[in-house]
Design a protein around this motif. Structure first.
Motif, PDB file in Angstrom:
ATOM      1  N   SER A 192       0.829  -1.200   0.000  1.00  0.00           N
ATOM      2  CA  SER A 192       0.000   0.000   0.000  1.00  0.00           C
ATOM      3  C   SER A 192       0.863   1.250   0.000  1.00  0.00           C
ATOM      4  N   ASP A 193       0.325   2.292  -0.591  1.00  0.00           N
ATOM      5  CA  ASP A 193       0.953   3.590  -0.439  1.00  0.00           C
ATOM      6  C   ASP A 193      -0.087   4.546   0.134  1.00  0.00           C
ATOM      7  N   ARG A 194       0.213   5.811   0.115  1.00  0.00           N
ATOM      8  CA  ARG A 194      -0.663   6.764   0.800  1.00  0.00           C
ATOM      9  C   ARG A 194      -2.010   6.921   0.116  1.00  0.00           C
ATOM     10  N   THR A 195      -2.135   6.499  -1.140  1.00  0.00           N
ATOM     11  CA  THR A 195      -3.420   6.627  -1.805  1.00  0.00           C
ATOM     12  C   THR A 195      -4.396   5.531  -1.390  1.00  0.00           C
ATOM     13  N   GLY A 196      -3.932   4.568  -0.609  1.00  0.00           N
ATOM     14  CA  GLY A 196      -4.860   3.592  -0.063  1.00  0.00           C
ATOM     15  C   GLY A 196      -5.137   2.405  -0.944  1.00  0.00           C
ATOM     16  N   VAL A 197      -4.448   2.268  -2.071  1.00  0.00           N
ATOM     17  CA  VAL A 197      -4.651   1.069  -2.874  1.00  0.00           C
ATOM     18  C   VAL A 197      -3.874  -0.085  -2.260  1.00  0.00           C
ATOM     19  N   LEU A 257      -5.008 -11.922  -5.033  1.00  0.00           N
ATOM     20  CA  LEU A 257      -4.795 -11.074  -6.211  1.00  0.00           C
ATOM     21  C   LEU A 257      -5.278  -9.669  -5.901  1.00  0.00           C
ATOM     22  N   PRO A 258      -4.375  -8.694  -5.946  1.00  0.00           N
ATOM     23  CA  PRO A 258      -4.784  -7.332  -5.598  1.00  0.00           C
ATOM     24  C   PRO A 258      -5.711  -6.726  -6.654  1.00  0.00           C
ATOM     25  N   TYR A 259      -6.724  -6.044  -6.183  1.00  0.00           N
ATOM     26  CA  TYR A 259      -7.690  -5.394  -7.074  1.00  0.00           C
ATOM     27  C   TYR A 259      -6.992  -4.402  -7.993  1.00  0.00           C
ATOM     28  N   ALA A 260      -5.995  -3.720  -7.484  1.00  0.00           N
ATOM     29  CA  ALA A 260      -5.324  -2.687  -8.264  1.00  0.00           C
ATOM     30  C   ALA A 260      -4.663  -3.256  -9.518  1.00  0.00           C
ATOM     31  N   ILE A 261      -4.310  -4.540  -9.494  1.00  0.00           N
ATOM     32  CA  ILE A 261      -3.693  -5.163 -10.671  1.00  0.00           C
ATOM     33  C   ILE A 261      -4.687  -6.021 -11.425  1.00  0.00           C
ATOM     34  N   PHE A 262      -5.480  -6.796 -10.690  1.00  0.00           N
ATOM     35  CA  PHE A 262      -6.338  -7.792 -11.342  1.00  0.00           C
ATOM     36  C   PHE A 262      -7.801  -7.359 -11.407  1.00  0.00           C
ATOM     37  N   GLY A 263      -8.118  -6.217 -10.805  1.00  0.00           N
ATOM     38  CA  GLY A 263      -9.516  -5.858 -10.697  1.00  0.00           C
ATOM     39  C   GLY A 263     -10.172  -5.321 -11.944  1.00  0.00           C
ATOM     40  N   PRO A 264      -9.780  -4.137 -12.420  1.00  0.00           N
ATOM     41  CA  PRO A 264     -10.556  -3.418 -13.429  1.00  0.00           C
ATOM     42  C   PRO A 264     -10.800  -4.208 -14.702  1.00  0.00           C
ATOM     43  N   LYS A 265      -9.766  -4.813 -15.271  1.00  0.00           N
ATOM     44  CA  LYS A 265      -9.971  -5.608 -16.474  1.00  0.00           C
ATOM     45  C   LYS A 265      -9.052  -6.815 -16.423  1.00  0.00           C
ATOM     46  N   PRO A 266      -9.587  -8.001 -16.717  1.00  0.00           N
ATOM     47  CA  PRO A 266      -8.739  -9.197 -16.744  1.00  0.00           C
ATOM     48  C   PRO A 266      -7.698  -9.069 -17.830  1.00  0.00           C
ATOM     49  N   PRO A 267      -6.492  -9.567 -17.586  1.00  0.00           N
ATOM     50  CA  PRO A 267      -5.403  -9.427 -18.559  1.00  0.00           C
ATOM     51  C   PRO A 267      -5.709 -10.112 -19.880  1.00  0.00           C
ATOM     52  N   ARG A 307      -4.201   3.299 -12.267  1.00  0.00           N
ATOM     53  CA  ARG A 307      -3.314   2.491 -11.443  1.00  0.00           C
ATOM     54  C   ARG A 307      -1.949   3.130 -11.302  1.00  0.00           C
ATOM     55  N   ARG A 308      -1.510   3.772 -12.380  1.00  0.00           N
ATOM     56  CA  ARG A 308      -0.176   4.367 -12.331  1.00  0.00           C
ATOM     57  C   ARG A 308      -0.097   5.541 -11.368  1.00  0.00           C
ATOM     58  N   ALA A 309      -1.258   6.002 -10.926  1.00  0.00           N
ATOM     59  CA  ALA A 309      -1.230   7.092  -9.958  1.00  0.00           C
ATOM     60  C   ALA A 309      -0.469   6.700  -8.710  1.00  0.00           C
ATOM     61  N   SER A 310      -0.346   5.411  -8.483  1.00  0.00           N
ATOM     62  CA  SER A 310       0.334   4.967  -7.267  1.00  0.00           C
ATOM     63  C   SER A 310       1.803   4.699  -7.505  1.00  0.00           C
ATOM     64  N   GLU A 311       2.275   5.071  -8.693  1.00  0.00           N
ATOM     65  CA  GLU A 311       3.626   4.634  -9.022  1.00  0.00           C
ATOM     66  C   GLU A 311       4.699   5.327  -8.192  1.00  0.00           C
ATOM     67  N   VAL A 312       4.445   6.576  -7.834  1.00  0.00           N
ATOM     68  CA  VAL A 312       5.449   7.286  -7.054  1.00  0.00           C
ATOM     69  C   VAL A 312       5.696   6.566  -5.745  1.00  0.00           C
TER      70      VAL A 312
END
Ligand code: NAG
Ligand code: NAG
Ligand code: NAG
Ligand code: NAG
Ligand code: NAG
Ligand code: NAG
Ligand code: NAG
Length: 260
Positions: free
Chosen positions: A130-135, A181-191, A235-240
């Motif tokens: 997790s980072d400060r954005t809560g994901v 499986l984290p929602y941030a990676i696997f949630g929005p659209k299946p690969p 998702r990339r918003a959490s990259e920092v």
């Protein structure tokens, strides 16, 4: 008089022997108790976590966690997926290196939780990813105060766990039958859903054309808004936060290397 004295004497001697014997015996066969906690060794002893051990070693997160355990005020909790949990989960092999690190760190909570403390914890719980954005949070729910099992939900995966591999502050290790499986990676659209690139551009709620003439919005969101990469910008918003985390892992790796 004499017999009772002898009995008393005998009892005293035998109780002395009883009291003194156990410590002498128990000190001999416990050479490992003094050493530092070793998560890998606990998982290897568990016998069915070889894939998770390999991922921990491949990402060098094992080094990070062992060093964290040696110097931690809050402890850590690890959810260890069994080898069966990884069976048939080919998507893990398709993750980028950073996604893999995030997924492994997602299985670690930066606090020691017993079943009792899970009861009083308030969801969603931050993970080590997790980072400060809560994901990269997950939810753990227990049914009763004295429950010895709990449910986890990631938003993608639900599972129940009850098997405790280790639970002694600062480390708790629970066996889980599914990879979390984290929602941030696997949630929005299946690969697997490849042929839908154009509709994804509508997901970004801040089109770059609208803020052309007016004062720029506060830069609290993602700072790298290139027009082409709209599909993954949320998702990339959490990259920092992620990169600082990765830097931490790298630093620990370097530090560990220097110690050797
Ligand atoms: C931890 O245990 C693993 C497996 O037994 C071993 O390979 C590793 O060297 C140990 N690490 C430390 C720091 O003792
Ligand atoms: C554990 O931490 C102490 C100091 O906090 C340090 O001296 C020791 O070398 C560390 N041990 C390991 C195995 O990292
Ligand atoms: C992994 O990626 C390859 C190539 O992109 C693809 O053919 C395969 O279906 C993917 N596997 C899974 C499980 O997503
Ligand atoms: C855990 O999940 C099981 C199966 O989905 C459900 O029956 C049970 O009520 C859940 N328990 C809690 C505490 O959420
Ligand atoms: C986790 O718990 C929070 C608070 O109860 C809830 O808002 C959220 O929807 C839950 N998420 C999942 C994935 O269960
Ligand atoms: C997980 O459990 C929640 C509540 O029990 C349910 O709403 C959700 O659909 C489940 N998700 C999956 C992926 O099974
Ligand atoms: C994009 O979103 C807007 C509003 O949310 C909607 O009216 C429009 O139909 C969407 N376009 C596409 C291509 O999905």
């Amino acid at each position: 008089m004499a017999p009772s004295f002898l009995i008393f004497f005998f009892l005293s001697v035998s109780s002395f022997l009883l009291l003194s014997a156990p410590p002498a015996l128990s000190q001999a066969p416990s050479p490992s108790s003094g050493g530092p906690l070793n998560l890998t060794a606990i998982l290897v002893k568990g016998g069915q976590y070889s894939t998770f051990v390999r991922l921990l070693q491949q990402t060098r997160i094992d080094v990070q966690l062992n060093s964290q355990l040696n110097n931690s005020y809050s402890g850590i909790t690890v959810f260890a997926p069994t080898d069966n949990a990884f069976a048939g989960l080919g998507t893990i092999n398709n993750l980028s290196e950073q996604e893999l690190i995030e997924t492994v760190l997602y299985h670690v909570l930066p606090r020691y939780y017993s079943f009792a403390t899970f009861q009083s914890a308030s969801n969603p719980l931050p993970t080590q990813a997790s980072d400060r954005t809560g994901v990269f949070t997950l939810n753990v729910t227990t049914a009763a105060v004295n429950a010895h099992q709990a449910n986890i939900s990631t938003g993608v995966v639900n599972t129940t766990f009850s098997n405790v591999l280790y639970a002694d502050f600062p480390l708790a290790v629970y066996s889980v039958d599914k990879v979390l499986l984290p929602y941030a990676i696997f949630g929005p659209k299946p690969p697997a859903s490849a042929p839908a690139p154009s509709t994804n551009s509508n997901r970004t709620t801040t089109p770059s054309s609208s803020d052309a003439g007016i004062a720029p919005p506060p830069a609290s969101k993602s700072s790298n808004n290139d027009a082409g990469g709209g599909s993954s910008s949320s998702r990339r918003a959490s990259e920092v936060g992620y990169w600082s985390l990765l830097a931490g892992v790298g630093f620990l790796g370097i530090a560990a290397g220097n110690m050797l």
